[in-house]
Structures are given as structure tokens and as C-alpha cells.
Write a protein that holds these residues in place. Structure first.
Motif, short mmCIF file in Angstrom:
data_model
loop_
_atom_site.label_atom_id
_atom_site.label_comp_id
_atom_site.label_asym_id
_atom_site.label_seq_id
_atom_site.Cartn_x
_atom_site.Cartn_y
_atom_site.Cartn_z
N LYS B 11 0.85 -1.20 0.00
CA LYS B 11 0.00 0.00 0.00
C LYS B 11 0.87 1.24 0.00
O LYS B 11 0.63 2.19 -0.74
CB LYS B 11 -0.89 0.01 1.24
N ALA B 12 1.90 1.20 0.84
CA ALA B 12 2.79 2.36 0.94
C ALA B 12 3.46 2.64 -0.39
O ALA B 12 3.65 3.79 -0.79
CB ALA B 12 3.82 2.12 2.03
N ILE B 13 3.81 1.59 -1.10
CA ILE B 13 4.42 1.75 -2.42
C ILE B 13 3.42 2.37 -3.37
O ILE B 13 3.74 3.30 -4.13
CB ILE B 13 4.93 0.40 -2.95
N LYS B 14 2.21 1.88 -3.32
CA LYS B 14 1.19 2.44 -4.22
C LYS B 14 0.89 3.88 -3.88
O LYS B 14 0.57 4.67 -4.76
CB LYS B 14 -0.08 1.59 -4.18
N ALA B 55 10.89 -2.45 -13.51
CA ALA B 55 9.79 -2.87 -14.35
C ALA B 55 8.46 -2.80 -13.60
O ALA B 55 7.44 -2.36 -14.14
CB ALA B 55 10.03 -4.27 -14.88
N VAL B 56 8.48 -3.24 -12.36
CA VAL B 56 7.24 -3.24 -11.57
C VAL B 56 6.80 -1.81 -11.29
O VAL B 56 5.61 -1.48 -11.35
CB VAL B 56 7.42 -4.04 -10.27
N ILE B 60 3.18 -0.12 -12.03
CA ILE B 60 2.35 0.56 -11.02
C ILE B 60 2.04 1.98 -11.50
O ILE B 60 0.90 2.45 -11.42
CB ILE B 60 3.08 0.60 -9.66
N ASP B 61 3.08 2.66 -12.00
CA ASP B 61 2.91 4.04 -12.43
C ASP B 61 1.91 4.15 -13.57
O ASP B 61 1.20 5.15 -13.69
CB ASP B 61 4.25 4.62 -12.87
#
Lengths: 479, 493, 92
Positions: B11-14, B55-56, B60-61
């Protein structure tokens, strides 16, 4: 009098598109190790996935051989280490083969006999080992690893090599017509091992030996004879037969004991944990029953009954499924089964011989050939031209009309043209003409040929004959 | 970022609090910083991980809704095949072996946007209960480095416990996820047999092996299980139609009947362990569950049946290691039989050889009926017994191991004793059932205790619900080995 | 159950292993103890247990999928040439 008691173990490669446990192609003759994946090369962590067609083919074969189909058959591992076996076990079926208790009728020496089949089971094939003479090493090619096999095991019902050959012929025909196996013995797609023991007539069964590496019917015949003799000699000199596997060497016309893997091992069979049991429902069996293809025997009956094809011809036509297929297509397209039969048993067989084409490789354009049949039938080309054009279509797949035009092969039924040709020939060949008039019958044939040649082979023979006869007797040939 | 759960991290990454690369770099640094203190990692795939991270991040971006674990670092036990990453099974036999294909579970991790950081240490070929038999050394328990981390997924459990990795995949054949989790105070799930594809899992015992998640809590493990579970065209024994989806949550255990096998609480079971497990049961009772004692049938036969079947299958699965197609080849060998025998004898450790010999024995003609066939029979009886029990109970609650982590070297010379340590776990594998192992306390030596919840086939949802509620109401799973503060919430400390 | 030298040698053959003398002694001893426990399984009756019906597994369709590049198949082999695995000569 010691007589042989023989049983057969036949391995037939199923002609599926993919291997038994993975999606690699089963194509023959590819470069080494180019039809391989982690599954069939036994890499760590891989798992088998059974090919649906394998189950279908096995059931189909079982039905055609009058077997009971096991609705719930399990796979087992046969454990042994050998370089051609990547997983160091073969997935096979020991305890619950997919089909049991079948039979196949043979006719040998004028009598019919039923050969009973103990079981048919599914298993996978191993790879190929190649000896490298330079280094002395053995090289391993896994292309054939995982090719699906059925193993057909008969009871020891055979008494002669002749019966064995007859059985194998019948079995091969069924396998081929049912699209189960292409039976190319030279590609190894079908292999037979024999189990042989000897006994006194009506006596107890003796110890049996297994014989491998039998690559032709002749070899089987020789091996049966040799092994019967070998066992007889041992028994009569007071010895005992060792249960063993032997390898037949057709060059040396002898067999040798195989002292390796087959004898020494305890295979430690146990149920294959990576595979669920093969469940064959009644629906599946009925589905296969309803789509059983027509076999050789049925085709021959049909040809003889419906189309009045002679028995001998029918046998030639059905000697290979490919030939029968061509015949049926020709018959349908030309509308004349009897002409099609003649074409096949005559010209096509001859051309196959000339060009060394094996039946399994027979490829002809039936549209073109059926067109030619019609042309000949309607009198548009004569027999000669027909044969020539057929040969050209066979070899080079020419366009019939183009070829006929190019070579002027249309039957020339123009009376005037024929008369002109006759007159020319008679004037050029006055000696022959005189010979004929003086009673030499043979000269007529010569003159016929000359006229035909003059007409570039396209003359209508009847008209030539008529014209020549007339003109010769009228003396009009003289200038 | 090391203190939050994997789900929170994603979540924090998102939410752009961290980038995937930041997280990846931080974890790599932490792992390297530990300098192999616990001997958890066999391979660290840093470069690959950083490429994956980029890549990930892009995915997400771009707004792609990847998964609830996108961007989270993960590691895999070194018996799970990873494409182009060395996979050794902690054995000399596979040193330098680099798979040319990816296990299905590994594929699914990557599709879910997780970042593979490396491969975890274990018992050689997953054969062992202490992660001492591997060729690359013993895994040390972060709670006490003189004690074992448990096995065979010791590296995975210790890695999570040491904060080196938030989530890891292990494998469980006779307890190999659950027992190290209980020794290291982390959570782990052994899924129902057939829930997770085994394609790519280097086989030990084919009818018993399952890949499963190891993490800080039940939620994280459930999320990872969702990612890897479900049908796979490469594995015919994987029968779960769709991946698990653990969305439904309950707040209560009312109506849940929990059975407790009273005969498990015998003199072999350490008192502290027994007490902690009973307390765990009482916690669940507080949330509404009904407890009932019963006698587990066939308790005396489970370990024997397990070892016969496991060793038999192992002896067959490991005969492909012949020094020719891949793996170790003895330099001394000249002839073909020598290549086979020398390579295998030099490549395999003692425990592996012991199990292969035992397996060959129970399958050999003359002994097959007396041993292997009898074991299959026992297995059917055990399966049926569990079926009956789950007609009465929703969950069976039991200890995971008779003791907490013992000292390194203490049991290694006594294989029979080691085997008997599996008494509570093996019957679950024999019956193909799911089980979750949860931390529930400490013993007098401050070593972690775990307990397990066992369910009927494919009842993972029931187990996860119970586990969630337990972890909502207790804090045992929050304890960290390197802090003085000990969380408790009830229990005997 | 006596695990004697002959049996150990036989099992070594089946397992394709050469055990050192030390290993032989240890493993033989361990096996004796372990097998004693396992022999208790004979206490369980031998009545046939009804097999639960399996779910009918889907079989794989007979459609060709690409094989692996040969280099990958051979990549981990200790001895190979461009095309094939190499083993010492196989005795017929």
C-alpha cells in the motif's frame, strides 16, 4: 517331439502429434535434442501431463481387438537407471493396464485360429543412444523420449513363425487403418519381441526366454527356428533353460544373452504419484465406438460387394491405407471405381516401383488423375496417351490439359488425317506394305506402329486399323 | 519499512511513500548487512531484483492494478526452480545448476509484481527437520543462534524472522513449513495438496509436497497464497479450480467447533509448549469458538507411514541425478557405472543417502507388501479418520512440534528422534489437508512456540479467518527477536 | 529386522550408491531402528478400503507446443557437444 510355444510383446508408437506427457512434437528425423523440453528430458521439478489422444487411441485399439476396457487404470513407475531414460524411471502400467482380454483371428495354413491378447497398456518410449567411434563415448538424443507407446501382450498361443507373421500382418493393418500407428518398421514405430519356450505335445510349458531386436518378418522366422533349436539341444542334453532376455543378430543368424539392465534389476514398481488415475467413462467409450474407422477387411468387403472389384485387386489396394485412400478418392471423383482400381493396380503400382516410392509416401493429385480417367473413358485420349500423362502427373504433377496439348496426345479421330498418315507411311514403307500383302501378318503391326508414330501417338487405334486395312487391300497405298 | 506488514508495504508503495527500487535496495542492504549471520540466503539475486523493481514500478505508475503484494520483496526456498537463478536444494549435487525454466509459483509471484530477492537455505533436498543437513551449512535461529531454525524451510522462516525478507515461499512435505515457523515465531501455511502447482518444485515426495507462504502474519500469508494458488496446465495433481480469494472476513469464531487431540499432550510434549498451545485454544474460545477434546486415532502409525511413503517416492525422484544430464559429476569416474555411483555418492549428503536406501528397501520386491503397501493402507485409514473428524469439527488445533528449537547438533546423530519430532505434522500431509502455523508464546528459554490449525481439504478460508481473529486478539506474532520488549497478551509470561 | 551386509550391498546397487564403511554402519543401524517402528504397521488390518472417487482430471490436448532451444536443454550438462549429452560408453 519338442514344439515351440510363442507369445508376443509388441510395442507400437502412437501416431499422435505430441508426446505422451508434454507438448513436444513427435515428428521423426529431427536434429538431435531439438524436440525436447524440461518435461521429457527429466529436469528437476517437472511433472507429466497425459496426452488425451493417447487415451483415445489406446481405447480405440482395445475396442478393435475385442478387449475389456478398464474404466479406472493407474500408471506405475518402473525404476532403473540407464542413459536413454532421463527420469531414471519409465511411466508405464503394471497392475492395471487400460485394456485386457482381447482377441484377434488369424488364418494360417488354411485354418482360422484365435490369438488371445492378455493386455494392452500405455507407456513412454526412451531416447536414442549413439556410439561415437572417435571418442568411444555414448551420445544421448532425447527426441524420442516420451513418444507414446502401447504395449500389446499376447498369451502364448502361437505355435509357428507363420502364425506370428500372420498375426503381425493383421495387427499392422488394424493399427494403420485405425490411425493408431503408422507401422513404419524402418522408423521403429512398431517392434515385436517374442517369448519362446518348448514343450512336448500336450505337455507342460517350459521356461521361456525373451528375444529382442527382430526387425523383419524374416528375422522373426529365423529367430523362432534358431531359439527352438537352441532350447531343444539344451533340454535333450539334460540341461535347463535359463530365463533370460536374448538379442537376435540377423547378420550372424544367432542370438546372444543380454546380461545388462533387463535381467539384473528389481524395478520397484509403485503407483505414479504425479498422475491421477486414467478414468474412462462409458460416454468416452461410446464416442470412440461410434467413430471407429473402416478397417482393411471391411473395405475389401465393401469394394467387392458394392463395386465388384476383384478380390486380388482389393487386396492390392488395401495393402496400405494410403493406397486405399487414393483409390476411394479417385473412385469418388471419377465416378468409376473399376477404372480407378485398374489405374491403381496397373500404372500406379508400376510407377511406385519405378520411382521407389513407398506406400506411406504415396502422394498423387486425385483431381488430375480422375480427370484423366474420364478423358480416357470418353475416348478423348487413347490408352498410350493416358499412360503417358498419368506418369507425368505422378512424377511431375503436370497439368493434364497442358501436357496433352504440348505433346499432341489428343486422340486423333479425324479420318482424313488418319488416311493421310496411312498413305504417307505406306509410301515410305513400301517393303513392309508388300510384305503384308504377301502374307506377312507381322508387318501390319509394324505399319500400325508407324502410323501411330506419324500421328504422334494420338491416333485412334480403331480408325488407324480400319484405314490401314482398307487402303492396303484397295492398293491405294501405291503412289 | 521493515516493521510494517507486506500488505502495508505494498500500500505504501502504491501511495508513493516508497518506490519499489527503494524498498528493494533497502532489503538487499539489510540482507548483506547481516553478513550471513543466520546463513539464511544461498543466493542473493540483487541485479535481477533491481531490474524487476524498475519494471514493476513502471507497471504501477501506468495505473496497472497488479496485486495486493505488488512491489514487495520475496524469496524462495532453494528447491523451487527459478529461471536463470541458481537452484541448489542445498546440495552439492546441484551446485551450479541454473534452471532453464521457472516454477509456476515463481512465475505467479513475478506476475503479481513481487520482487524476487534470492533463494533460501534448507535441509538438503528438503530432507530434514532442522536445516542442518544442507551442504551450505546450518541455518541459525535468530532468536538464539546456537539453536536450529527448524526445517526443512529453515532459511525462509529465519529470514522472515530476522527481518531480511517480508515474505518467503517454503515447501512442506511432513511439516517443513510449519515447524520452522513455530521455531522462529513466524506464520506459515501448508496448503491443501493440489491447491498450489508443484511444477518447478524439485521433488522430494510427490504425493506429499506442497509449496506454501511464510510471513509475519496470517494476512500476509493469505495474500501470498492467493497469488500462487490455483490450477496449472503443467501440474495434473493441482486441482484447485480458481486461486484462493480471501476477501471475506469474519469478526467472530462463533459457531466454529475446534477439536483438540488430547493424546497429543503426552509425556513427549514439552510442558511449556503444551501450555502455550492450550492458551491459544482458550484465546479462540474467547472469540466464540467451541472447544472439544478427542483422541486422534492412528497416532502411533503416522510417522512410520509417512517415512515409508516419503522415502519410497524420494528414492525414485532422486534417481534422475546421475551426473550426466545436469548437476555434479565426479572427476574420479571413468566408466558409466562409476559416473553414476561416484557422482551420487559424492554429491548427496548422509541424510539423503539414508532416505534413498530406506526408500529402495521398502519398494524392493520381497518387502513391498510388508512396508510400502501397508503404509498406503495406513494412509487411507488416516485420511478416512480425518474425514470423520471434520464431519464433527471445523478446525483441529494442535501443537506443531513436541519441543521448541533445540541446540544445533543435538539431534543430528539420532535420525529416529528427529523423525519422531514430526509426530504432529506428518498426518496432515498424509491426508493432504491444509494447516496454518502461528506463534503463540515462548518457553522458559525464551524460545518461540507455535500451534497449528488444521482444516478439511480446501478449507483454507476457515483457517485464515480463525488465524486472523487470533492475531487480532493476541500479539505473539509481533514479537521481534532483537527487541527487549516482549509482547504477550495472556499466556504464561 | 536384521540389516546385514548383503542387504546393504543390494540396496546400494538399487540406489546406485557407494557407501563408505562408516556410512554403511550408521545407515544399517539407523535402518534397523526405523524399520522396527515401521513393522508395527502390520498391526493395522488389511481390509480393503473403498477408494473415494477422484475428480476427473482434464487431459492435455494433442496440440504441439514449441520445444526448448537445444542450448537450453544441454546448458547444465557436465559433458556435452553441440548436439548431445555425453556419457562414457554404454556396455550392451
Amino acid at each position: 517331439m519338442w514344439e515351440p510355444v510363442i507369445g508376443l510383446e509388441i510395442h507400437a508408437e502412437l501416431s499422435t502429434s505430441t508426446k505422451i506427457f508434454c507438448g513436444c512434437s513427435t515428428e521423426f528425423g529431427a536434429e538431435p535434442n531439438t524436440l525436447v523440453c524440461p518435461v521429457c528430458s527429466g529436469m528437476p521439478g517437472v511433472l507429466p501431463r497425459l496426452n488425451e489422444a493417447v487415451a483415445v487411441y489406446a481405447v480405440r485399439l482395445g475396442l478393435l481387438l475385442n478387449c475389456s476396457i478398464n474404466p479406472n487404470s493407474v500408471f506405475d513407475r518402473k525404476n532403473y537407471i540407464y542413459p536413454d531414460l532421463p527420469k531414471s524411471y519409465q511411466i508405464s502400467q503394471l497392475y492395471t493396464p487400460v485394456c485386457t482380454d482381447g482377441k484377434l483371428e488369424i488364418t494360417s495354413g488354411g485354418k482360422t485360429k484365435i490369438i488371445t491378447i492378455r493386455e494392452i497398456h500405455i507407456e513412454e518410449d526412451a531416447g536414442k543412444l549413439i556410439h561415437d567411434p572417435l571418442s568411444g563415448n555414448t551420445l544421448m538424443d532425447f527426441n524420442r523420449c516420451g513418444i507414446p507407446l502401447v504395449e500389446i501382450v499376447t498369451n502364448p498361443d502361437f505355435e509357428t513363425a507363420g502364425e506370428v507373421a500372420e498375426f503381425l500382418e493383421n495387427l499392422k493393418e488394424i493399427l494403420m487403418y485405425a490411425d493408431i500407428c503408422d507401422c513404419k518398421m524402418q522408423e521403429g514405430s512398431i517392434r515385436a519381441d517374442i517369448n519362446l519356450s518348448i514343450r512336448q505335445k500336450g505337455g507342460e510349458l517350459g521356461v521361456r526366454t525373451e528375444m529382442k531386436n527382430l526387425n523383419s518378418f524374416k528375422a522373426i522366422g529365423r529367430a523362432v527356428e534358431s531359439e527352438t533349436k537352441r532350447q531343444t539341444e539344451i533340454i535333450e542334453s539334460g540341461g535347463k533353460i535359463t530365463q533370460e532376455t536374448r538379442r537376435w543378430d540377423d547378420n550372424k543368424q544367432k542370438s546372444f544373452s543380454m546380461r545388462s539392465k533387463e535381467n539384473a534389476n528389481d524395478y520397484r514398481y509403485f503407483p505414479e504419484p504425479d498422475m491421477q488415475p486414467l478414468i474412462i467413462s462409458d460416454d468416452m467409450i461410446n464416442g470412440i465406438k461410434n467413430t471407429l474407422p473402416e478397417l482393411g477387411t471391411q473395405k475389401r468387403e465393401r469394394y467387392e460387394k458394392d463395386w465388384h472389384i476383384a478380390k486380388n485387386d482389393a487386396e492390392i489396394i488395401t495393402s496400405h491405407k494410403n493406397i486405399a485412400t487414393v483409390f476411394e478418392e479417385l473412385s469418388e471423383k471419377s465416378g468409376s471405381p473399376s477404372e480407378s482400381a485398374n489405374l491403381i493396380t496397373g500404372e500406379i503400382m508400376r510407377l511406385m516401383n519405378t520411382h521407389s516410392i513407398r506406400p506411406e509416401n504415396l502422394k498423387v493429385n486425385c483431381d488430375k488423375l480422375s480427370y484423366l480417367i474420364k478423358l480416357e473413358h470418353s475416348g478423348k485420349i487413347n490408352g498410350n496417351s493416358y499412360k503417358k500423362t498419368v506418369a507425368a502427373v505422378f512424377k511431375d504433377n503436370v497439368e493434364p490439359d497442358d501436357y496433352i496439348m504440348k505433346h499432341g496426345l489428343l486422340m486423333n479421330s479425324d479420318n482424313d488425317a488418319v488416311s493421310r498418315a496411312v498413305k504417307k507411311v505406306l509410301s515410305d514403307n513400301s517393303v513392309a506394305a508388300d510384305d503384308y500383302r504377301n502374307g506377312k501378318e507381322k508387318a501390319f503391326g509394324f505399319l500400325m506402329g508407324a502410323v501411330m508414330k506419324e500421328l504422334r501417338g494420338s491416333g485412334n487405334p480403331e480408325i488407324i486399323r480400319k484405314s490401314l486395312t482398307e487402303i492396303l487391300s484397295n492398293g491405294d497405298g501405291r503412289i | 519499512m521493515f516493521d510494517i506488514t507486506a500488505l502495508e508495504l505494498s500500500k505504501a508503495i502504491k501511495n508513493k511513500k516508497y518506490s519499489v527500487t527503494e524498498v528493494t535496495e533497502a532489503y538487499i542492504e539489510k540482507i548483506r548487512g547481516n553478513n550471513n549471520k543466520y546463513n539464511t540466503f544461498i543466493t542473493i539475486s540483487a541485479d535481477r531484483a533491481l531490474r524487476q523493481a524498475e519494471a514493476v514500478q513502471k507497471r504501477i505508475d501506468s495505473g496497472e492494478n497488479i496485486s495486493a503484494l505488488a512491489g514487495v520483496p520475496v524469496s524462495l526456498k532453494d528447491n523451487i526452480s527459478t529461471l536463470d537463478i541458481e537452484t541448489t536444494c542445498a546440495s552439492k549435487m546441484l551446485k551450479g545448476y541454473v534452471p532453464v525454466y521457472n516454477a509456476t509459483a515463481a512465475d505467479r509471484l513475478e506476475q503479481a509484481g513481487m520482487i524476487v530477492l534470492g533463494k533460501m537455505n534448507m535441509d538438503e533436498f528438503a530432507m530434514g527437520g532442522s536445516s542442518e543437513t544442507g551442504a551450505l551449512g546450518t541455518v541459525k535461529n535468530p532468536w538464539d543462534i546456537n539453536r536450529v531454525a527448524g526445517g526443512s524451510s529453515g532459511g525462509s522462516a529465519a529470514g522472515v524472522a530476522a527481518g531480511e525478507i517480508p515474505l518467503s515461499l517454503g515447501s512442506d512435505t511432513g511439516g517443513s513449513i510449519r515447524q520452522p515457523c513455530s521455531f522462529c515465531s513466524v506464520t506459515g501455511i501448508k496448503p491443501t495438496y493440489g491447491a498450489v502447482s508443484r511444477y518447478g518444485l524439485i521433488a522430494y515426495a510427490s504425493s506429499l509436497d506442497q509449496i506454501g507462504p511464510i510471513g509475519k502474519n496470517a494476512d500476509d500469508c493469505a495474500a501470498l497464497l492467493s497469488v500462487i494458488s490455483g490450477k496449472d496446465g503443467m501440474d495434473g495433481t493441482c486441482t484447485l479450480e480458481k486461486p484462493f480469494d480471501f476477501k471475506s472476513e469474519t469478526q467472530t469464531q462463533k459457531g466454529i467447533r475446534i477439536g483438540i487431540p488430547r493424546n497429543y499432550f503426552n509425556k513427549e510434549l514439552d510442558d511449556d509448549v503444551g501450555n502455550a498451545v492450550i492458551n491459544a485454544a482458550k484465546e479462540l474460545e474467547k472469540t466464540g469458538a467451541e472447544l472439544e477434546e478427542f483422541d486422534m486415532p492412528l497416532m502411533d502409525y503416522a510417522v512410520e507411514a509417512y517415512y515409508i511413503i516419503a522415502c519410497a517416492e524420494a528414492s525414485s525422484n532422486l534417481s534422475r541425478y546421475d551426473g550426466i544430464k545436469y548437476g555434479y559429476r565426479s572427476q574420479k569416474a571413468q566408466t558409466l557405472p562409476e559416473v553414476y555411483r561416484f557422482s551420487r555418492s559424492e554429491g548427496f549428503g548422509l541424510e539423503v543417502k539414508r532416505r534413498i536406501m530406506l526408500g529402495s528397501f521398502v519398494l524392493s520386491s520381497g518387502y513391498y507388501d510388508a512396508f510400502y503397501k501397508k503404509a498406503l493402507h495406513a494412509r487411507s485409514l488416516i485420511k478416512n479418520a480425518y474425514d470423520s473428524l471434520f464431519g464433527r469439527y471445523d478446525i483441529i488445533l494442535s501443537p506443531v512440534a513436541p519441543t521448541t528449537a533445540y541446540k544445533i547438533g543435538e539431534n543430528i546423530s539420532d535420525p529416529l528422534k528427529m523423525y519422531m519430532g514430526d509426530i504432529y505434522t506428518v498426518s496432515v500431509n498424509l491426508a493432504g489437508l491444509p494447516a496454518i502455523s502461528l506463534p503463540c508464546g515462548f518457553d522458559r528459554n525464551k524460545m518461540p512456540v507455535g500451534f497449528q490449525l488444521i482444516g478439511a481439504a480446501f478449507s483454507e478460508n476457515t483457517l485464515i479467518n480463525a488465524a486472523r481473529i487470533y492475531q487480532l486478539n493476541t500479539e505473539w506474532h509481533k514479537n521481534k527477536f532483537n527487541t527487549k520488549q516482549v509482547y504477550k497478551k495472556c499466556g504464561n509470561r | 529386522m536384521l540389516i546385514d551386509e548383503k542387504l546393504i550391498a543390494y540396496l546400494e546397487d538399487l540406489s546406485y550408491l557407494y557407501l563408505t564403511d562408516n556410512e554403511k554402519i550408521r545407515i544399517a543401524g539407523d535402518m534397523e531402528k526405523i524399520l522396527e517402528g515401521m513393522a508395527r504397521l502390520s498391526e493395522l488390518g488389511t481390509d480393503d478400503i473403498p477408494v473415494k472417487p477422484q475428480c476427473i482430471n482434464e487431459l492435455r490436448k494433442d496440440t504441439v507446443t514449441p520445444s526448448f532451444d537445444r542450448n537450453l536443454i544441454l546448458r547444465n550438462a557436465p559433458e556435452k557437444n553441440n548436439e548431445m549429452f555425453i556419457s562414457p560408453k554404454v556396455q550392451e
